[in-house]
Design an enzyme around this catalytic site. Structure first.
Site, PDB file in Angstrom:
ATOM      1  N   HIS A 137      37.060 -15.598   7.003  1.00 60.69           N
ATOM      2  CA  HIS A 137      36.440 -14.765   5.716  1.00 60.69           C
ATOM      3  C   HIS A 137      34.955 -14.588   6.767  1.00 60.69           C
ATOM      4  O   HIS A 137      34.862 -15.939   7.009  1.00 60.69           O
ATOM      5  CB  HIS A 137      36.320 -15.547   4.826  1.00 60.69           C
ATOM      6  CG  HIS A 137      35.784 -15.498   3.874  1.00 60.69           C
ATOM      7  ND1 HIS A 137      35.486 -14.079   2.901  1.00 60.69           N
ATOM      8  CD2 HIS A 137      34.838 -16.420   2.675  1.00 60.69           C
ATOM      9  CE1 HIS A 137      34.560 -14.419   1.698  1.00 60.69           C
ATOM     10  NE2 HIS A 137      34.248 -15.607   2.378  1.00 60.69           N
ATOM     11  N   LYS A 158      26.389 -15.243   0.819  1.00 58.30           N
ATOM     12  CA  LYS A 158      26.659 -14.271   2.442  1.00 58.30           C
ATOM     13  C   LYS A 158      26.192 -13.435   2.428  1.00 58.30           C
ATOM     14  O   LYS A 158      25.852 -12.513   3.139  1.00 58.30           O
ATOM     15  CB  LYS A 158      28.070 -14.872   2.733  1.00 58.30           C
ATOM     16  CG  LYS A 158      28.333 -16.130   3.128  1.00 58.30           C
ATOM     17  CD  LYS A 158      30.061 -16.143   3.918  1.00 58.30           C
ATOM     18  CE  LYS A 158      30.651 -15.330   2.985  1.00 58.30           C
ATOM     19  NZ  LYS A 158      31.312 -16.737   1.558  1.00 58.30           N
ATOM     20  N   ASP A 176      32.537 -10.167   4.144  1.00 59.96           N
ATOM     21  CA  ASP A 176      34.535 -10.295   3.684  1.00 59.96           C
ATOM     22  C   ASP A 176      35.507 -10.499   4.610  1.00 59.96           C
ATOM     23  O   ASP A 176      35.650 -11.587   5.248  1.00 59.96           O
ATOM     24  CB  ASP A 176      34.023  -9.296   2.670  1.00 59.96           C
ATOM     25  CG  ASP A 176      35.352  -9.675   1.728  1.00 59.96           C
ATOM     26  OD1 ASP A 176      35.520 -11.268   1.237  1.00 59.96           O
ATOM     27  OD2 ASP A 176      36.604  -9.432   1.682  1.00 59.96           O
ATOM     28  N   ARG A 242      17.415 -32.586  10.377  1.00 59.88           N
ATOM     29  CA  ARG A 242      16.163 -32.213  10.664  1.00 59.88           C
ATOM     30  C   ARG A 242      15.151 -31.983  11.629  1.00 59.88           C
ATOM     31  O   ARG A 242      13.862 -31.433  11.561  1.00 59.88           O
ATOM     32  CB  ARG A 242      14.939 -33.023   9.609  1.00 59.88           C
ATOM     33  CG  ARG A 242      15.586 -33.139   8.411  1.00 59.88           C
ATOM     34  CD  ARG A 242      15.506 -34.285   7.021  1.00 59.88           C
ATOM     35  NE  ARG A 242      13.440 -34.173   6.959  1.00 59.88           N
ATOM     36  CZ  ARG A 242      13.266 -35.039   6.639  1.00 59.88           C
ATOM     37  NH1 ARG A 242      13.238 -35.760   5.985  1.00 59.88           N
ATOM     38  NH2 ARG A 242      11.340 -34.425   6.401  1.00 59.88           N
TER      39      ARG A 242
END
Length: 317
Positions: A137, A158, A176, A242
């Site tokens: 997926h 997505k 998908d 970060r």
């Protein structure tokens, strides 16, 4: 237990423009063989699942014998049951050899190509068609030439992000369900299953056809997977990376692919972030890491543990 894939001879014939002279069968081995020592009667390492390719050298050797001896040599090979035999440079078997092929039910194909050219084409085709594969997926898009596999929980955004990327000129490969093939020990190729190719599901809108809606320039059939983007809902208690010093990877079909986790919350432009991530990933592949460059310019030492490889399990099953 490893799954065994197959490809029809018809596909090999169509893709390589071969002329079928006699055939029934399916191919399960991506390797091929030149008869070589087998023509002399040495069969200790004969692999009955490999296609046999006859070229100028093989026919030159066979021409040294009479018709009966040629048939005997060919018959000794064909009785072992190779899946198919391809004759290069438009060579043809004589009637006695063809009789042996029919007797042992061996498909015979013909090509006008040289042996080297044909061999390269067969290996390329079979390596793709018989490659180990899985379907997972996610969404696969090409962004600035980088294949980005976007994964995450259902409803995280997505498909919506893929639509925005297409509007910016990037291309969709699969939505998908992404079929991933391991072409070699370093390369993963992704594509969409045939029955849902070019279709995108948008909650609240429904199913759309990306090719018809955005044009041919917005889609692509296959793409190498260069990086994984994991979208997850923002967790205020989680410390997100970060700096980008630590290298994280996801293992797919025993290949480590760089993975980046991007937190999702209102106000974040995911398409912008993925575009930057794709360009930054390309820079890293070329040997440049901005975080390392910054720390070096600040006179700080970079500990190897800070950039160690770490394989994470973020696969959305």
């Amino acid at each position: 237990m490893a799954v065994e894939y197959s490809v029809t001879l018809k596909k090999i014939i169509d893709d390589l423009s071969l002329s079928p002279l006699y055939m029934p069968i399916r191919i399960i081995n991506s390797n091929i063989s030149r008869p070589g020592l087998m023509l002399t009667g040495y069969f200790d390492f004969f692999d009955t699942t490999r296609i046999l390719v006859f070229g100028h050298t093989e026919f030159s050797y066979l021409s040294r014998f009479g018709i009966e001896q040629q048939q005997h040599v060919i018959d000794s090979i064909f009785r072992l049951g190779p899946p198919a035999v391809i004759l290069c440079r438009s060579y043809e078997f004589n009637d006695a050899m063809m009789h042996s092929a029919e007797e042992h039910n061996i498909p015979i194909l013909q090509s006008a190509d040289t042996t080297s050219s044909l061999t390269a084409g067969i290996v390329t085709l079979l390596s793709k068609e018989l490659a180990p594969r899985i379907t997972r997926h996610g969404v696969l898009v090409e962004v600035y030439g980088e294949g980005c596999l976007i994964i995450g929980d259902s409803g995280v955004g997505k498909s919506e992000t893929a639509i925005e990327l297409m509007k910016r000129g990037h291309r969709l490969i699969a939505d998908d369900a992404v079929e991933i093939r391991k072409i070699d020990n370093h390369t993963l190729i992704g594509q969409s299953p045939q029955n849902i190719r070019h279709f995108v599901e948008l909650r609240g809108v429904g199913i759309i056809n990306a090719r018809n809606l955005f044009g041919m320039g917005s889609i692509k059939l296959t793409e190498k997977i260069d990086m994984v983007i994991n979208l997850e809902l923002w967790d205020g208690k989680k410390a997100y990376d970060r700096m980008g010093l630590e290298n994280e990877y996801m293992e797919i079909l025993s290949i480590d692919i760089p993975i980046m986790t991007i937190p999702v919350k209102p106000g974040r432009n995911l398409s912008n972030i993925i575009e930057v991530a794709a360009m930054n990933n390309r820079q890293k592949k070329m040997g440049y890491n901005a975080a390392q460059d910054l720390l070096t310019s600040l006179g700080m030492e970079i500990d190897d543990e800070m950039i160690e490889k770490r394989v994470v399990d973020n696969w959305d099953k």
